[in-house]
Design an enzyme around this catalytic site. Structure first.
Site, PDB file in Angstrom:
ATOM      1  N   ASP A   1       0.897  -1.146   0.000  1.00 41.64           N
ATOM      2  CA  ASP A   1       0.000   0.000   0.000  1.00 41.64           C
ATOM      3  C   ASP A   1       0.939   1.199   0.000  1.00 41.64           C
ATOM      4  O   ASP A   1       2.043   1.104   0.516  1.00 41.64           O
ATOM      5  CB  ASP A   1      -0.848  -0.046   1.282  1.00 41.64           C
ATOM      6  CG  ASP A   1      -1.561   1.263   1.520  1.00 41.64           C
ATOM      7  OD1 ASP A   1      -2.226   1.745   0.590  1.00 41.64           O
ATOM      8  OD2 ASP A   1      -1.439   1.815   2.626  1.00 41.64           O
ATOM      9  N   LYS A   2       0.546   2.327  -0.562  1.00 50.72           N
ATOM     10  CA  LYS A   2       1.464   3.466  -0.621  1.00 50.72           C
ATOM     11  C   LYS A   2       1.434   4.304   0.648  1.00 50.72           C
ATOM     12  O   LYS A   2       2.407   4.382   1.392  1.00 50.72           O
ATOM     13  CB  LYS A   2       1.152   4.351  -1.828  1.00 50.72           C
ATOM     14  CG  LYS A   2       2.077   5.581  -1.917  1.00 50.72           C
ATOM     15  CD  LYS A   2       1.657   6.512  -3.012  1.00 50.72           C
ATOM     16  CE  LYS A   2       0.388   7.259  -2.678  1.00 50.72           C
ATOM     17  NZ  LYS A   2       0.578   8.275  -1.603  1.00 50.72           N
ATOM     18  N   THR A   3       0.267   4.933   0.885  1.00 53.92           N
ATOM     19  CA  THR A   3       0.189   5.898   1.980  1.00 53.92           C
ATOM     20  C   THR A   3       0.480   5.255   3.321  1.00 53.92           C
ATOM     21  O   THR A   3      -0.206   4.327   3.722  1.00 53.92           O
ATOM     22  CB  THR A   3      -1.209   6.547   2.008  1.00 53.92           C
ATOM     23  OG1 THR A   3      -1.538   6.918   0.677  1.00 53.92           O
ATOM     24  CG2 THR A   3      -1.237   7.751   2.913  1.00 53.92           C
TER      25      THR A   3
ATOM     26  N   THR B   1      -2.739   1.303  -4.504  1.00 53.28           N
ATOM     27  CA  THR B   1      -3.112   2.444  -3.668  1.00 53.28           C
ATOM     28  C   THR B   1      -4.444   3.052  -4.074  1.00 53.28           C
ATOM     29  O   THR B   1      -4.854   2.960  -5.235  1.00 53.28           O
ATOM     30  CB  THR B   1      -2.007   3.525  -3.707  1.00 53.28           C
ATOM     31  OG1 THR B   1      -2.410   4.649  -2.939  1.00 53.28           O
ATOM     32  CG2 THR B   1      -1.717   3.982  -5.138  1.00 53.28           C
ATOM     33  N   GLY B   2      -5.108   3.652  -3.115  1.00 54.37           N
ATOM     34  CA  GLY B   2      -6.364   4.349  -3.384  1.00 54.37           C
ATOM     35  C   GLY B   2      -6.099   5.768  -3.875  1.00 54.37           C
ATOM     36  O   GLY B   2      -6.999   6.470  -4.325  1.00 54.37           O
TER      37      GLY B   2
ATOM     38  N   LYS C   1      -9.307  -3.760  -3.715  1.00 55.28           N
ATOM     39  CA  LYS C   1      -7.958  -4.169  -3.300  1.00 55.28           C
ATOM     40  C   LYS C   1      -7.862  -5.674  -3.147  1.00 55.28           C
ATOM     41  O   LYS C   1      -6.930  -6.305  -3.624  1.00 55.28           O
ATOM     42  CB  LYS C   1      -7.547  -3.479  -1.993  1.00 55.28           C
ATOM     43  CG  LYS C   1      -7.026  -2.067  -2.206  1.00 55.28           C
ATOM     44  CD  LYS C   1      -6.286  -1.548  -0.999  1.00 55.28           C
ATOM     45  CE  LYS C   1      -5.659  -0.204  -1.328  1.00 55.28           C
ATOM     46  NZ  LYS C   1      -4.901   0.365  -0.226  1.00 55.28           N
TER      47      LYS C   1
ATOM     48  N   ASP D   1      -1.648  -0.534   5.988  1.00 53.65           N
ATOM     49  CA  ASP D   1      -1.846   0.008   7.340  1.00 53.65           C
ATOM     50  C   ASP D   1      -3.239   0.533   7.618  1.00 53.65           C
ATOM     51  O   ASP D   1      -3.518   0.966   8.720  1.00 53.65           O
ATOM     52  CB  ASP D   1      -0.842   1.137   7.590  1.00 53.65           C
ATOM     53  CG  ASP D   1      -1.174   2.366   6.745  1.00 53.65           C
ATOM     54  OD1 ASP D   1      -1.807   2.200   5.676  1.00 53.65           O
ATOM     55  OD2 ASP D   1      -0.821   3.484   7.144  1.00 53.65           O
TER      56      ASP D   1
ATOM     57  N   ASP E   1      -7.170  -1.555   3.824  1.00 56.45           N
ATOM     58  CA  ASP E   1      -6.287  -2.664   3.463  1.00 56.45           C
ATOM     59  C   ASP E   1      -6.705  -3.972   4.123  1.00 56.45           C
ATOM     60  O   ASP E   1      -6.228  -5.034   3.754  1.00 56.45           O
ATOM     61  CB  ASP E   1      -4.840  -2.363   3.896  1.00 56.45           C
ATOM     62  CG  ASP E   1      -4.310  -1.102   3.234  1.00 56.45           C
ATOM     63  OD1 ASP E   1      -4.621  -0.898   2.049  1.00 56.45           O
ATOM     64  OD2 ASP E   1      -3.610  -0.319   3.896  1.00 56.45           O
TER      65      ASP E   1
END
Length: 681
Positions: free
Chosen positions: A375-377, A525-526, A553, A573, A577
């Site tokens: 996940d990115k953020t 990522t969203g 996802k 996180d 997710d």
């Protein structure tokens, strides 16, 4: 909503066979977690009590006395031995006997069946010896076997702690009360469960939005990052939707309830998590497979031994004793400890390195991971904004632009504002005093600094004022997914400041190490495509999926698993997710994340360091190596000892007496224990 947490089905993934029969008794009260704690305590109690009673059993055993060349025999000692051993057999051996029933019902004999076979044969034969139907008794063998197996199971279960509380954590995200506005405009506090579609609810600044609804009055920014992964709080206006569980910013809102109960966004996430957890089957553990073959092997060897000795004309009692020795020796003490000890050592190494293992089976499978989805953020990035670029107009320096902007931004709680004030701190610029501060909703901030009127505003507002700025520079930054704010000083454009979510330094190293291990790195990522690509290119990601909605996802993970045929780990996180973490072959939660993500994961990284993802795979490989070495040691000893016990070398005068068998056995147990201790990351 809150009732979800009380009756979610048991996630199958933590159950060992011997737990099933305990399970039935305990389902009625308390969740899986209490049940598991109870089980661990139960094994511990049985172990200590059996251990205490084993001491007099060993002292009273004729075979042990013979071995120590002492004679402590007295009248009736054999009956005391019989009574103590009967207690150990039924009390200490109960979990194994009950577990055998389940294994045989599933037509899958394993560890439980093998242990039960050995202790039952030892008990029945020894009891026959007490009443004069056989020669030697094996009570000491029975007692030590029960002790070691209880110890092994207790160690193992202690390291496989608790099942998932994810659903309760998700339910906690939802506020339990709401401010209901009646037709007369009066506000009353009600329980969220009482809200109906069409009710009007007030959401105060900083509060959680109680249910999914449409905004009727007010303007605000809402932080949905926990739910959708969108890093920047979203500007919300009349007519837009607010998601239950997200956090309202600085404005007051009146919303009209659209969805309640199981229809809300959060409830749907809960359902997804529940489904994904249930669909994960229990990985059958190595030791269990080894035990299954040993069980069949022992039965065959025992029968063959008996038949051969009888057909060679030896007395039944001799043939019986050989057969019993084979059956008892076939159950390896070392095998019972081979896996649990490695598990315990690897769990403590992991914990020291900030990796908390919640699901052993998934962790042990991590050695086969072929793709890691990040996940990115908050995972690859810090989830906080930093200034990446500053452009100034001719009359102003970078220091001035930052100094004035930071003075105004210091009054706001917005993540972008924090980024600008951080930059001023890095540049060593003291914050100036701001007067007449006000927030221009949807446009930016305004204040008087050092007698000058300062505005820090959005690109939209600058366009409204028809001010000229460097379009080329602005477009370049925007295309990289950065957020750009403009600083105006006394109505003149002083400069542009570009901000972006800061990439973690360790993320780059982690991706490079994964490449060396031939593991593919994928970003999911969203956040919007531009931001995702800007970060992905910096990191050298092999694939990037952006603007992925939370329910998509877990679908993407499934796609990678089924279509690309890759064993997949997911690292994330946020609440959004959670379903993907549950769906992946290995779910890794970043410790700084939300409780829900942590509760759904198989492994939790305490230090929020992407490099730890690499460490998990390495530790899993090392653990597996140690485990196979141990199982070969344990089983290898048996493969050699069974023919000796059967009396292969009897013609040349060598017979493995049960006492010598016992010494060899304890030796192999010691070797297994030492080998487990040698595991390191």
């Amino acid at each position: 909503m809150s009732n979800h947490s009380h009756h979610h089905p048991e996630p199958e993934k933590h159950m060992t066979t011997d737990e099933h029969q305990h399970q039935k008794a305990h389902d009625s009260h308390g969740g899986h977690h209490d049940h598991h704690t109870h089980m661990v305590e139960d094994f511990k109690k049985r172990f200590y009590i059996s251990l205490l009673i084993t001491i007099p059993i060993l002292i009273l055993s004729p075979m042990i006395q013979m071995f120590l060349s002492v004679d402590w025999r007295f009248n009736g000692d054999i009956y005391i031995l019989f009574a103590l051993s009967t207690f150990v057999f039924f009390y200490g051996g109960w979990p194994f006997l009950a577990g055998t029933k389940d294994e045989l019902k599933d037509k899958a004999p394993g560890m439980m069946t093998l242990i039960s076979l050995a202790i039952t044969v030892a008990y029945v034969y020894s009891t026959a010896a007490v009443f004069g139907f056989a020669e030697n008794d094996f009570y000491w063998e029975l007692a030590t076997l029960v002790d070691i197996m209880l110890l092994g199971h207790w160690i193992e279960m202690r390291s496989v702690m608790g099942a998932s509380k994810a659903l309760e954590e998700l339910a906690k995200l939802m506020p339990s009360e709401a401010h209901l506005i009646d037709d007369g405009g009066n506000i009353t506090e009600v329980d969220v469960t009482e809200l109906k579609q069409g009710d009007h609810v007030l959401v105060k600044p900083g509060e959680k939005v109680p249910v999914d609804g449409q905004i009727l009055e007010g303007k605000s920014t809402i932080d949905e990052s926990m739910l959708t992964g969108e890093s920047v709080p979203v500007e919300k206006d009349v007519g837009l939707e607010a998601i239950g569980g997200s956090i309202n910013g600085e404005g007051s809102l009146v919303i009209s309830v659209m969805k309640t109960g199981s229809e809300t966004y959060l409830s749907q996430v809960i359902t997804l998590v529940k489904e994904a957890q249930e669909s994960k089957s229990r990985a059958q553990d190595l030791a269990n497979r080894a035990a299954k073959w040993l069980f069949y092997g022992a039965l065959a060897a025992g029968l063959i031994t008996f038949i051969i000795w009888i057909s060679l004309g030896y007395p039944v009692s001799f043939a019986m004793e050989r057969m019993v020795t084979v059956l008892i020796i076939a159950c390896p003490h070392a095998l019972g400890l081979a896996a649990p000890l490695v598990v315990a050592v690897s769990t403590s190494i992991a914990a020291k390195n900030g990796l908390l293992i919640r699901n052993r089976a998934a962790f042990e499978g991590a050695r086969n991971i072929e793709a890691v989805v990040f996940d990115k953020t908050g995972t690859l990035t810090k989830g906080e904004f930093g200034v990446t670029n500053i452009a100034t107009s001719e009359d102003f320096s970078e220091e001035e632009v930052i100094s004035y902007a930071a003075a105004v931004e210091a009054q706001s709680q917005h993540p972008l504002a924090k980024g600008v004030t951080m930059k001023a701190k890095e540049m060593g610029i003291p914050l100036q005093r701001t007067e007449n501060f006000q927030s221009l909703t949807g446009k930016g901030l305004e204040g008087t600094v050092d007698g000058k009127q300062v505005l820090v505003v959005s690109p939209g507002y600058v366009k409204e004022l028809n001010l000229k700025y460097d379009n080329v520079q602005f477009d370049k930054w925007s295309s990289e997914g950065k957020t750009v704010v403009f600083t105006l000083i006394d109505k003149k454009l002083a400069g542009m400041i570009a901000l972006a979510d800061i990439v973690r330094e360790t993320a780059v190293d982690a991706i490079n190490e994964l490449k060396e291990m031939n593991v593919k790195s994928i970003m999911l990522t969203g956040d919007n495509v531009k931001v995702a690509h800007y970060v992905g290119v910096q990191l050298g990601m092999e694939e990037i999926f952006a603007e992925v909605l939370p329910h998509e996802k877990s679908e993407k993970i499934e796609h990678i698993q089924k279509v690309d045929r890759l064993r997949t780990a997911m690292t994330g996180d946020g609440v959004n997710d959670a379903p993907a973490l549950a769906k992946a072959d290995l779910g890794i939660a970043i410790g700084a994340g939300t409780d829900v993500a942590i509760e759904t994961a198989d492994v939790v990284l305490v230090k929020s360091n992407p490099l730890d993802v690499v460490n998990i795979i390495k530790l899993s490989k090392a653990t597996y190596r140690k485990m196979t070495q141990n199982l070969w040691w344990a089983a290898g000893y048996n493969i050699a000892a069974i023919p000796l016990a059967a009396g292969v070398l009897y013609p040349i005068g060598i017979v493995l007496s049960p006492a010598v068998g016992a010494i060899l056995m304890s030796l192999s147990t010691v070797i297994v224990a030492i080998n487990a201790k040698l595991l390191k990351l």
